[in-house]
Design an enzyme around this catalytic site. Structure first.
Site, mmCIF file in Angstrom:
data_model
loop_
_atom_site.group_PDB
_atom_site.id
_atom_site.type_symbol
_atom_site.label_atom_id
_atom_site.label_comp_id
_atom_site.label_asym_id
_atom_site.label_seq_id
_atom_site.Cartn_x
_atom_site.Cartn_y
_atom_site.Cartn_z
ATOM 1 N N ARG A 1 -8.198 -15.040 -0.970
ATOM 2 C CA ARG A 1 -8.211 -14.582 -2.278
ATOM 3 C C ARG A 1 -8.809 -13.371 -2.188
ATOM 4 N NH1 ARG A 1 -11.562 -15.142 -6.172
ATOM 5 N NH2 ARG A 1 -11.373 -17.400 -5.982
ATOM 6 N N TYR B 1 9.256 2.766 -17.686
ATOM 7 C CA TYR B 1 9.831 1.426 -17.222
ATOM 8 C C TYR B 1 9.465 0.243 -18.442
ATOM 9 C CZ TYR B 1 10.489 -3.130 -14.725
ATOM 10 O OH TYR B 1 10.764 -4.182 -14.372
ATOM 11 N N ASP C 1 3.745 6.220 -11.251
ATOM 12 C CA ASP C 1 4.708 4.966 -10.652
ATOM 13 C C ASP C 1 5.619 5.770 -9.804
ATOM 14 O OD1 ASP C 1 6.614 2.837 -10.384
ATOM 15 O OD2 ASP C 1 6.527 2.262 -12.414
ATOM 16 N N LYS D 1 10.845 -3.019 -4.656
ATOM 17 C CA LYS D 1 12.134 -2.428 -4.722
ATOM 18 C C LYS D 1 12.293 -1.626 -3.095
ATOM 19 C CE LYS D 1 12.141 -3.402 -9.007
ATOM 20 N NZ LYS D 1 11.460 -2.750 -9.955
HETATM 21 C C1 LIG Z 1 10.650 -2.789 -11.083
HETATM 22 C C2 LIG Z 1 9.643 -1.879 -11.472
HETATM 23 C C3 LIG Z 1 8.470 -2.221 -11.937
HETATM 24 C C4 LIG Z 1 7.981 -3.736 -11.942
HETATM 25 O O1 LIG Z 1 7.737 -4.237 -10.886
HETATM 26 P P1 LIG Z 1 7.891 -5.851 -10.573
HETATM 27 O O2 LIG Z 1 7.576 -5.858 -9.009
HETATM 28 O O3 LIG Z 1 9.283 -6.229 -11.062
HETATM 29 O O4 LIG Z 1 6.546 -6.379 -11.308
HETATM 30 C C5 LIG Z 1 7.631 -1.152 -12.462
HETATM 31 N N1 LIG Z 1 7.998 0.051 -12.133
HETATM 32 C C6 LIG Z 1 9.173 0.488 -11.839
HETATM 33 C C7 LIG Z 1 9.691 2.054 -12.119
HETATM 34 C C8 LIG Z 1 10.105 -0.558 -11.597
HETATM 35 O O5 LIG Z 1 11.303 -0.243 -10.866
#
Ligand SMILES: *Cc1c(COP(=O)(O)O)cnc(C)c1O
Length: 375
Positions: A47, A99, A171, A196
Protein backbone atom coordinates in the site's frame (compact mmCIF):
# COMPACT_ATOMS: atom_id res chain seq x y z
CA UNK A 1 16.95 12.19 -24.68
CA UNK A 2 13.40 12.60 -25.97
CA UNK A 3 10.66 11.40 -23.68
CA UNK A 4 9.49 8.65 -26.07
CA UNK A 5 12.93 7.03 -25.77
CA UNK A 6 13.05 7.50 -22.02
CA UNK A 7 9.61 5.94 -21.50
CA UNK A 8 10.79 2.77 -23.23
CA UNK A 9 14.27 2.58 -21.71
CA UNK A 10 14.12 4.06 -18.24
CA UNK A 11 12.52 2.94 -14.95
CA UNK A 12 12.10 -0.69 -15.96
CA UNK A 13 12.43 -3.42 -13.33
CA UNK A 14 15.39 -5.77 -13.69
CA UNK A 15 15.27 -9.18 -12.00
CA UNK A 16 17.95 -11.89 -11.92
CA UNK A 17 16.54 -13.88 -14.87
CA UNK A 18 17.72 -11.49 -17.56
CA UNK A 19 14.10 -10.81 -18.57
CA UNK A 20 14.06 -7.91 -21.02
CA UNK A 21 10.59 -6.73 -20.03
CA UNK A 22 9.66 -5.80 -16.46
CA UNK A 23 8.22 -8.54 -14.22
CA UNK A 24 5.02 -7.96 -12.20
CA UNK A 25 5.85 -8.06 -8.52
CA UNK A 26 2.68 -9.09 -6.70
CA UNK A 27 4.18 -9.50 -3.22
CA UNK A 28 2.46 -7.25 -0.68
CA UNK A 29 5.33 -7.48 1.80
CA UNK A 30 9.11 -7.01 1.54
CA UNK A 31 11.93 -8.42 3.67
CA UNK A 32 13.91 -6.43 6.22
CA UNK A 33 17.70 -6.39 6.19
CA UNK A 34 19.95 -8.27 8.62
CA UNK A 35 19.99 -5.27 10.94
CA UNK A 36 16.27 -5.89 11.53
CA UNK A 37 15.43 -2.29 10.72
CA UNK A 38 16.24 -1.41 7.13
CA UNK A 39 14.57 -2.49 3.89
CA UNK A 40 17.43 -3.13 1.46
CA UNK A 41 15.07 -3.29 -1.55
CA UNK A 42 13.55 0.07 -0.66
CA UNK A 43 10.03 -1.33 -0.17
CA UNK A 44 8.21 -2.64 2.88
CA UNK A 45 4.44 -2.94 2.22
CA UNK A 46 2.54 -2.65 -1.05
CA UNK A 47 0.00 0.00 0.00
CA UNK A 48 2.97 2.30 0.69
CA UNK A 49 4.84 1.52 -2.50
CA UNK A 50 5.84 -1.35 -4.74
CA UNK A 51 8.21 -1.71 -7.70
CA UNK A 52 5.56 -1.62 -10.44
CA UNK A 53 3.91 1.49 -9.01
CA UNK A 54 7.29 3.13 -8.58
CA UNK A 55 8.13 2.47 -12.24
CA UNK A 56 4.78 3.84 -13.38
CA UNK A 57 5.06 7.02 -11.30
CA UNK A 58 8.60 7.70 -12.59
CA UNK A 59 7.48 7.36 -16.20
CA UNK A 60 4.39 9.55 -15.74
CA UNK A 61 6.38 12.30 -13.98
CA UNK A 62 8.80 12.37 -16.93
CA UNK A 63 6.00 12.50 -19.50
CA UNK A 64 4.53 15.61 -17.87
CA UNK A 65 7.91 17.23 -17.01
CA UNK A 66 6.93 17.06 -13.34
CA UNK A 67 8.99 16.60 -10.19
CA UNK A 68 6.91 13.66 -8.96
CA UNK A 69 3.79 11.62 -9.63
CA UNK A 70 1.33 10.05 -7.21
CA UNK A 71 -0.83 7.33 -8.79
CA UNK A 72 -4.31 6.16 -7.86
CA UNK A 73 -6.86 3.46 -8.61
CA UNK A 74 -8.94 5.85 -10.76
CA UNK A 75 -9.00 9.39 -12.09
CA UNK A 76 -11.66 10.30 -9.54
CA UNK A 77 -9.60 8.84 -6.69
CA UNK A 78 -6.85 11.23 -7.82
CA UNK A 79 -9.32 14.17 -7.81
CA UNK A 80 -10.67 13.14 -4.39
CA UNK A 81 -7.16 13.20 -2.94
CA UNK A 82 -6.67 16.78 -4.16
CA UNK A 83 -9.90 17.87 -2.43
CA UNK A 84 -8.88 15.97 0.74
CA UNK A 85 -5.78 18.13 0.89
CA UNK A 86 -7.98 21.23 1.41
CA UNK A 87 -9.21 22.64 4.72
CA UNK A 88 -12.78 23.07 5.80
CA UNK A 89 -13.93 26.56 4.80
CA UNK A 90 -11.87 26.58 1.58
CA UNK A 91 -13.42 27.68 -1.70
CA UNK A 92 -12.63 26.37 -5.20
CA UNK A 93 -13.23 27.67 -8.71
CA UNK A 94 -14.14 24.98 -11.21
CA UNK A 95 -15.09 25.18 -14.90
CA UNK A 96 -18.85 25.37 -15.56
CA UNK A 97 -18.52 22.42 -17.93
CA UNK A 98 -16.12 20.32 -15.87
CA UNK A 99 -16.22 16.52 -16.08
CA UNK A 100 -19.56 16.08 -14.34
CA UNK A 101 -18.41 13.66 -11.61
CA UNK A 102 -16.03 16.32 -10.26
CA UNK A 103 -19.13 18.27 -9.25
CA UNK A 104 -20.70 15.10 -7.81
CA UNK A 105 -17.61 14.55 -5.63
CA UNK A 106 -17.78 18.12 -4.34
CA UNK A 107 -21.54 17.95 -3.71
CA UNK A 108 -21.83 14.45 -2.28
CA UNK A 109 -18.50 13.98 -0.49
CA UNK A 110 -17.15 17.41 0.42
CA UNK A 111 -20.27 19.55 0.94
CA UNK A 112 -20.52 18.21 4.49
CA UNK A 113 -16.91 19.36 5.12
CA UNK A 114 -17.76 22.96 4.20
CA UNK A 115 -15.77 23.07 0.97
CA UNK A 116 -17.62 25.31 -1.47
CA UNK A 117 -17.18 25.98 -5.17
CA UNK A 118 -18.17 28.41 -7.89
CA UNK A 119 -18.73 27.33 -11.49
CA UNK A 120 -17.06 29.67 -13.97
CA UNK A 121 -16.65 29.88 -17.74
CA UNK A 122 -12.86 29.57 -17.91
CA UNK A 123 -12.69 31.39 -21.25
CA UNK A 124 -13.98 34.53 -19.48
CA UNK A 125 -10.87 35.68 -17.58
CA UNK A 126 -12.57 38.64 -15.91
CA UNK A 127 -15.30 36.24 -14.73
CA UNK A 128 -12.66 33.94 -13.21
CA UNK A 129 -11.03 36.82 -11.36
CA UNK A 130 -14.40 38.14 -10.13
CA UNK A 131 -15.29 34.71 -8.73
CA UNK A 132 -12.23 34.70 -6.44
CA UNK A 133 -13.16 35.09 -2.78
CA UNK A 134 -10.88 35.66 0.24
CA UNK A 135 -11.05 31.90 0.99
CA UNK A 136 -10.42 30.72 -2.61
CA UNK A 137 -7.42 28.39 -2.62
CA UNK A 138 -7.70 26.43 -5.85
CA UNK A 139 -8.52 27.06 -9.52
CA UNK A 140 -9.37 23.89 -11.43
CA UNK A 141 -8.93 23.67 -15.21
CA UNK A 142 -9.90 21.12 -17.80
CA UNK A 143 -8.85 21.68 -21.40
CA UNK A 144 -10.27 20.69 -23.83
CA UNK A 145 -13.41 20.50 -21.68
CA UNK A 146 -15.92 17.70 -21.60
CA UNK A 147 -18.08 17.55 -23.69
CA UNK A 148 -18.04 21.05 -25.20
CA UNK A 149 -14.29 21.10 -25.99
CA UNK A 150 -13.79 24.63 -24.74
CA UNK A 151 -10.10 25.54 -24.56
CA UNK A 152 -8.78 27.19 -21.42
CA UNK A 153 -5.78 29.50 -21.79
CA UNK A 154 -3.70 27.79 -19.10
CA UNK A 155 -1.03 30.51 -18.81
CA UNK A 156 -3.66 33.22 -18.39
CA UNK A 157 -5.47 31.31 -15.62
CA UNK A 158 -2.18 30.44 -13.90
CA UNK A 159 -1.24 34.11 -13.76
CA UNK A 160 -4.63 34.99 -12.19
CA UNK A 161 -4.17 32.16 -9.67
CA UNK A 162 -0.65 33.33 -8.76
CA UNK A 163 -1.87 36.88 -8.21
CA UNK A 164 -4.41 35.59 -5.67
CA UNK A 165 -2.21 32.92 -4.04
CA UNK A 166 -4.27 30.03 -5.34
CA UNK A 167 -2.82 26.73 -6.50
CA UNK A 168 -3.87 25.25 -9.84
CA UNK A 169 -4.92 21.84 -11.08
CA UNK A 170 -5.28 20.96 -14.77
CA UNK A 171 -7.17 17.85 -15.78
CA UNK A 172 -5.04 16.87 -18.79
CA UNK A 173 -6.90 13.63 -19.53
CA UNK A 174 -8.12 14.75 -22.96
CA UNK A 175 -5.12 16.68 -24.22
CA UNK A 176 -2.53 14.25 -22.79
CA UNK A 177 1.14 15.31 -22.48
CA UNK A 178 1.49 14.68 -26.21
CA UNK A 179 -0.55 17.80 -27.01
CA UNK A 180 -0.31 19.95 -23.87
CA UNK A 181 2.09 20.02 -20.93
CA UNK A 182 0.41 21.99 -18.12
CA UNK A 183 3.54 21.78 -15.91
CA UNK A 184 5.48 23.78 -18.50
CA UNK A 185 2.70 26.40 -18.44
CA UNK A 186 3.00 26.82 -14.67
CA UNK A 187 0.28 24.47 -13.37
CA UNK A 188 0.97 23.03 -9.90
CA UNK A 189 -0.79 19.68 -10.29
CA UNK A 190 -1.66 17.89 -13.54
CA UNK A 191 -4.41 15.28 -13.22
CA UNK A 192 -5.00 12.24 -15.39
CA UNK A 193 -7.61 9.62 -15.69
CA UNK A 194 -5.07 7.11 -17.01
CA UNK A 195 -8.13 5.04 -17.91
CA UNK A 196 -8.26 7.07 -21.11
CA UNK A 197 -5.42 7.82 -23.59
CA UNK A 198 -2.53 6.83 -21.33
CA UNK A 199 -4.07 3.37 -20.87
CA UNK A 200 -5.24 3.58 -24.47
CA UNK A 201 -7.04 0.24 -24.73
CA UNK A 202 -10.15 0.64 -22.52
CA UNK A 203 -9.00 -2.10 -20.16
CA UNK A 204 -7.30 -0.35 -17.21
CA UNK A 205 -8.85 1.98 -14.63
CA UNK A 206 -6.37 4.43 -13.11
CA UNK A 207 -5.53 7.97 -12.13
CA UNK A 208 -2.48 10.10 -11.45
CA UNK A 209 -1.40 13.49 -10.13
CA UNK A 210 1.84 14.97 -11.44
CA UNK A 211 3.39 17.72 -9.33
CA UNK A 212 5.44 20.63 -10.65
CA UNK A 213 7.31 20.73 -7.34
CA UNK A 214 7.59 18.38 -4.38
CA UNK A 215 6.13 20.93 -1.97
CA UNK A 216 4.10 20.63 1.22
CA UNK A 217 0.88 19.78 -0.65
CA UNK A 218 2.72 17.04 -2.51
CA UNK A 219 3.84 15.57 0.82
CA UNK A 220 0.27 15.66 2.15
CA UNK A 221 -1.19 13.99 -0.93
CA UNK A 222 1.59 11.39 -0.98
CA UNK A 223 0.75 10.57 2.66
CA UNK A 224 -2.99 10.36 1.81
CA UNK A 225 -2.22 7.96 -1.04
CA UNK A 226 -0.38 5.62 1.33
CA UNK A 227 -2.92 5.94 4.16
CA UNK A 228 -6.16 6.09 2.15
CA UNK A 229 -4.93 3.25 -0.03
CA UNK A 230 -6.86 4.09 -3.24
CA UNK A 231 -3.85 2.73 -5.12
CA UNK A 232 -3.52 0.88 -8.43
CA UNK A 233 -2.55 -2.79 -8.28
CA UNK A 234 0.90 -3.94 -9.47
CA UNK A 235 -0.80 -5.57 -12.47
CA UNK A 236 -2.59 -2.34 -13.44
CA UNK A 237 0.68 -0.42 -13.08
CA UNK A 238 2.46 -2.94 -15.28
CA UNK A 239 -0.28 -2.81 -17.94
CA UNK A 240 -0.18 0.96 -17.92
CA UNK A 241 3.63 1.02 -18.32
CA UNK A 242 3.14 -1.27 -21.31
CA UNK A 243 0.61 1.18 -22.78
CA UNK A 244 2.92 4.15 -22.22
CA UNK A 245 5.54 2.54 -24.45
CA UNK A 246 3.23 2.93 -27.49
CA UNK A 247 1.68 6.23 -26.43
CA UNK A 248 3.60 8.42 -28.90
CA UNK A 249 2.77 6.01 -31.72
CA UNK A 250 -0.97 6.03 -30.99
CA UNK A 251 -1.62 9.72 -30.40
CA UNK A 252 -0.93 11.16 -33.88
CA UNK A 253 -3.33 8.62 -35.42
CA UNK A 254 -6.11 9.62 -33.00
CA UNK A 255 -5.52 13.28 -33.77
CA UNK A 256 -5.17 12.99 -37.55
CA UNK A 257 -8.31 10.86 -37.71
CA UNK A 258 -10.22 13.35 -35.54
CA UNK A 259 -9.12 16.29 -37.71
CA UNK A 260 -10.21 14.53 -40.91
CA UNK A 261 -13.51 13.36 -39.45
CA UNK A 262 -14.22 16.85 -38.05
CA UNK A 263 -13.58 18.42 -41.49
CA UNK A 264 -15.81 15.84 -43.20
CA UNK A 265 -18.67 16.34 -40.72
CA UNK A 266 -18.39 20.13 -40.71
CA UNK A 267 -19.25 20.11 -44.43
CA UNK A 268 -22.17 17.67 -43.99
CA UNK A 269 -25.68 19.18 -44.35
CA UNK A 270 -27.14 16.99 -41.55
CA UNK A 271 -24.67 18.27 -38.96
CA UNK A 272 -25.46 21.56 -37.24
CA UNK A 273 -22.10 22.18 -35.61
CA UNK A 274 -18.74 20.57 -34.84
CA UNK A 275 -16.80 21.24 -31.66
CA UNK A 276 -13.15 20.46 -32.39
CA UNK A 277 -10.30 22.80 -31.40
CA UNK A 278 -8.37 22.01 -34.60
CA UNK A 279 -11.01 23.63 -36.80
CA UNK A 280 -10.57 27.36 -37.53
CA UNK A 281 -14.32 27.71 -36.75
CA UNK A 282 -13.72 26.71 -33.10
CA UNK A 283 -14.18 29.78 -30.85
CA UNK A 284 -10.84 29.24 -29.07
CA UNK A 285 -8.90 27.91 -32.06
CA UNK A 286 -6.18 30.54 -31.66
CA UNK A 287 -5.66 29.65 -27.98
CA UNK A 288 -5.49 25.96 -28.94
CA UNK A 289 -2.97 26.72 -31.70
CA UNK A 290 -0.77 28.57 -29.21
CA UNK A 291 -1.07 26.07 -26.36
CA UNK A 292 -1.27 22.65 -28.02
CA UNK A 293 1.62 21.04 -29.89
CA UNK A 294 1.54 18.44 -32.67
CA UNK A 295 -2.24 18.59 -33.13
CA UNK A 296 -5.52 18.85 -31.28
CA UNK A 297 -6.24 15.39 -29.91
CA UNK A 298 -8.74 12.67 -30.67
CA UNK A 299 -11.94 14.03 -29.08
CA UNK A 300 -14.74 15.96 -30.75
CA UNK A 301 -18.42 16.64 -30.23
CA UNK A 302 -21.07 17.14 -32.86
CA UNK A 303 -24.50 18.71 -32.78
CA UNK A 304 -26.81 16.78 -35.06
CA UNK A 305 -29.44 18.76 -36.98
CA UNK A 306 -32.65 17.89 -35.17
CA UNK A 307 -33.44 16.74 -31.66
CA UNK A 308 -32.45 14.10 -29.16
CA UNK A 309 -34.09 11.38 -31.28
CA UNK A 310 -31.98 12.31 -34.32
CA UNK A 311 -28.80 12.17 -32.25
CA UNK A 312 -29.71 8.77 -30.77
CA UNK A 313 -30.65 7.46 -34.22
CA UNK A 314 -27.27 8.49 -35.64
CA UNK A 315 -25.40 6.86 -32.74
CA UNK A 316 -27.44 3.70 -33.28
CA UNK A 317 -26.85 3.53 -37.05
CA UNK A 318 -23.06 3.73 -36.80
CA UNK A 319 -21.38 0.33 -37.10
CA UNK A 320 -17.74 1.07 -36.21
CA UNK A 321 -18.40 3.67 -33.50
CA UNK A 322 -19.69 1.78 -30.48
CA UNK A 323 -22.34 3.65 -28.48
CA UNK A 324 -20.64 3.54 -25.08
CA UNK A 325 -19.15 5.86 -22.51
CA UNK A 326 -15.44 6.58 -21.94
CA UNK A 327 -12.73 7.55 -24.42
CA UNK A 328 -9.11 7.29 -25.42
CA UNK A 329 -9.03 3.66 -26.54
CA UNK A 330 -7.84 2.34 -29.91
CA UNK A 331 -11.51 1.72 -30.82
CA UNK A 332 -13.89 4.54 -31.81
CA UNK A 333 -16.72 5.33 -29.38
CA UNK A 334 -19.69 7.67 -29.58
CA UNK A 335 -21.91 8.81 -26.74
CA UNK A 336 -25.08 10.79 -26.18
CA UNK A 337 -23.83 12.77 -23.17
CA UNK A 338 -27.16 14.16 -22.01
CA UNK A 339 -28.40 10.61 -21.31
CA UNK A 340 -25.54 9.95 -18.90
CA UNK A 341 -25.29 13.43 -17.37
CA UNK A 342 -29.02 13.63 -16.63
CA UNK A 343 -31.70 16.27 -17.18
CA UNK A 344 -29.97 18.86 -14.95
CA UNK A 345 -26.95 18.90 -17.27
CA UNK A 346 -26.53 21.93 -19.56
CA UNK A 347 -25.36 19.65 -22.42
CA UNK A 348 -27.47 19.97 -25.59
CA UNK A 349 -29.95 17.18 -26.38
CA UNK A 350 -28.56 16.79 -29.90
CA UNK A 351 -24.89 16.53 -28.84
CA UNK A 352 -22.86 13.40 -29.49
CA UNK A 353 -19.34 13.08 -28.14
CA UNK A 354 -16.90 11.10 -30.23
CA UNK A 355 -13.67 9.42 -29.19
CA UNK A 356 -11.97 8.83 -32.53
CA UNK A 357 -9.98 5.60 -32.53
CA UNK A 358 -7.01 4.53 -34.62
CA UNK A 359 -8.97 2.59 -37.26
CA UNK A 360 -8.45 3.61 -40.91
CA UNK A 361 -10.01 7.03 -41.44
CA UNK A 362 -11.60 5.91 -44.76
CA UNK A 363 -13.65 3.32 -42.88
CA UNK A 364 -14.63 5.78 -40.14
CA UNK A 365 -15.79 8.40 -42.68
CA UNK A 366 -17.69 5.77 -44.70
CA UNK A 367 -19.45 4.68 -41.53
CA UNK A 368 -20.69 8.24 -40.86
CA UNK A 369 -21.70 8.59 -44.50
CA UNK A 370 -23.97 5.51 -44.37
CA UNK A 371 -25.39 6.37 -40.93
CA UNK A 372 -26.13 10.02 -41.83
CA UNK A 373 -27.88 8.84 -45.01
CA UNK A 374 -30.43 7.06 -42.78
CA UNK A 375 -31.46 10.22 -40.90
C1 LIG B 1 -12.83 9.82 -17.25
C2 LIG B 1 -12.44 11.15 -16.76
C3 LIG B 1 -12.24 11.38 -15.39
C4 LIG B 1 -12.51 10.32 -14.35
O1 LIG B 1 -11.59 9.28 -14.38
P1 LIG B 1 -11.91 7.78 -13.91
O2 LIG B 1 -10.66 7.06 -14.26
O3 LIG B 1 -13.13 7.32 -14.65
O4 LIG B 1 -12.16 7.81 -12.44
C5 LIG B 1 -11.84 12.65 -15.00
N1 LIG B 1 -11.65 13.64 -15.91
C6 LIG B 1 -11.83 13.44 -17.23
C7 LIG B 1 -11.59 14.58 -18.17
C8 LIG B 1 -12.23 12.20 -17.71
O5 LIG B 1 -12.42 12.03 -19.02
Amino acid sequence: MEFSTRIIHEDNIKDTSGAVMSPIILSTTFERGEDGISYPGGYFYSRYDNPNRHALESKLAKMENGAACVSFASGLAAATNVFQSLKSGDHIIIPDDTYFSIRSILDQMFGAFDISYTLVDMTDHAGVENAIQPNTVLIWMETPSNPSLKITDIEAIVSIAKKHNCFTVADNTWATPFYTKPTDLGVDITLHSTTKYLGGHSDILGGALIFKETNERYERIRAFQKLGGAVPSPYDCWLLCRSLATFVARMPIHSNNAMQLASYLEAHPKIERILYPGLPSHPQHSVAAKQMQHGYGGMLSILVKGDRAAALKLAGELKLFTHATSLGGVESLIEHRKSIEGDASPTADNLLRISVGIEDIKDLTEDFKQALAKL
